[in-house]
Write an enzyme that holds these catalytic residues in place. Structure first.
Site, PDB file in Angstrom:
ATOM      1  N   HIS A 125       0.799  -1.064  -0.015  1.00 34.55           N
ATOM      2  CA  HIS A 125       0.011   0.063  -0.040  1.00 34.55           C
ATOM      3  C   HIS A 125       0.834   1.324   0.091  1.00 34.55           C
ATOM      4  CE1 HIS A 125      -3.993  -2.092   1.831  1.00 34.55           C
ATOM      5  NE2 HIS A 125      -3.346  -2.913   0.814  1.00 34.55           N
ATOM      6  N   GLU A 154       1.238   3.742   1.778  1.00 33.76           N
ATOM      7  CA  GLU A 154       1.367   4.434   3.180  1.00 33.76           C
ATOM      8  C   GLU A 154       2.618   3.390   3.456  1.00 33.76           C
ATOM      9  OE1 GLU A 154      -1.661   3.751   2.156  1.00 33.76           O
ATOM     10  OE2 GLU A 154      -3.089   4.350   3.575  1.00 33.76           O
ATOM     11  N   CYS A 213      -5.895   2.247   5.399  1.00 31.64           N
ATOM     12  CA  CYS A 213      -6.681   1.114   5.906  1.00 31.64           C
ATOM     13  C   CYS A 213      -6.308   0.563   7.234  1.00 31.64           C
ATOM     14  CB  CYS A 213      -6.566  -0.063   5.012  1.00 31.64           C
ATOM     15  SG  CYS A 213      -4.718  -0.646   5.071  1.00 31.64           S
ATOM     16  N   CYS A 228      -2.439  -0.155   7.279  1.00 29.32           N
ATOM     17  CA  CYS A 228      -1.499   0.998   7.237  1.00 29.32           C
ATOM     18  C   CYS A 228      -1.595   2.019   8.649  1.00 29.32           C
ATOM     19  CB  CYS A 228      -2.000   1.899   6.052  1.00 29.32           C
ATOM     20  SG  CYS A 228      -1.505   0.957   4.513  1.00 29.32           S
TER      21      CYS A 228
HETATM   22 ZN   LIG Z   1      -3.637   0.430   3.569  1.00 32.68          ZN
END
Ligand SMILES: [Zn+2]
Length: 173
Positions: free
Chosen positions: A70, A72, A100, A103
């Protein structure tokens, strides 16, 4: 208005200083570029320390492939490499969309000081991503979650902790 369970910002929406808007725009630019280049999902992030970007990340889940890539996480990894420390205390994470649960947890592990995000999780959900479903899932009692965590409490699994607790060379994190 109470924040929805899928809104990790707690429903708060700040105005943002000029520099905060500039960093959030950079995260948004990375996200847009990522989609235009067909590199992955519509997510971009930057890590900022003392008013300078020390890490950039875009979603690389399908391109790599890596389900944890992801934006992040990518930005946090780059920032840790740039600074040469796992502790990103004093850093701010800017993301074009709410993080999410993975993260958000990564930001805790990294000791990120603040997270500034743009679009809500609901926009990611509308685009077909799991974000809202995951936020609901992690707030369920463990026995009601789709992914059950089962325990087999082997003594061997505890051995590393006994060694860690006695270790003189360990680095706490
Ligand atoms: Zn995430």
């Amino acid at each position: 208005m109470n924040p929805s369970p899928s809104d990790p910002s707690g429903g708060g929406r700040a105005q943002g200083s000029a520099s905060e808007i500039r960093f959030l725009e950079e995260a948004a630019r990375l996200a847009t570029e990522n989609v235009l280049q067909s590199e992955g999902g519509p997510f971009g992030a930057v890590v900022v320390r003392e008013n300078a970007i020390v890490g950039r990340g875009v979603n690389r889940v399908t391109a790599r492939p890596d389900p944890t890539a992801h934006a992040e996480i990518e930005a946090i990894r780059e920032a840790a490499q740039t600074i040469g420390r796992f502790d990103l205390g004093g850093c701010v994470l800017y993301v074009n969309c709410d993080p999410c649960p993975m993260c958000l947890a990564a930001a805790y592990w990294a000791r990120i000081e603040r997270i500034v995000c743009g679009a809500p999780s609901s926009l990611a959900a509308e685009a077909g991503f799991l974000d809202v479903a995951l936020w609901k899932e992690v707030q369920l009692p463990p026995e009601e979650r789709r992914l059950l965590v089962e325990r087999i409490d082997l003594p061997a699994c505890r051995q590393a902790f006994a060694l860690w607790n006695q270790s003189k060379n360990k680095i706490h994190y």
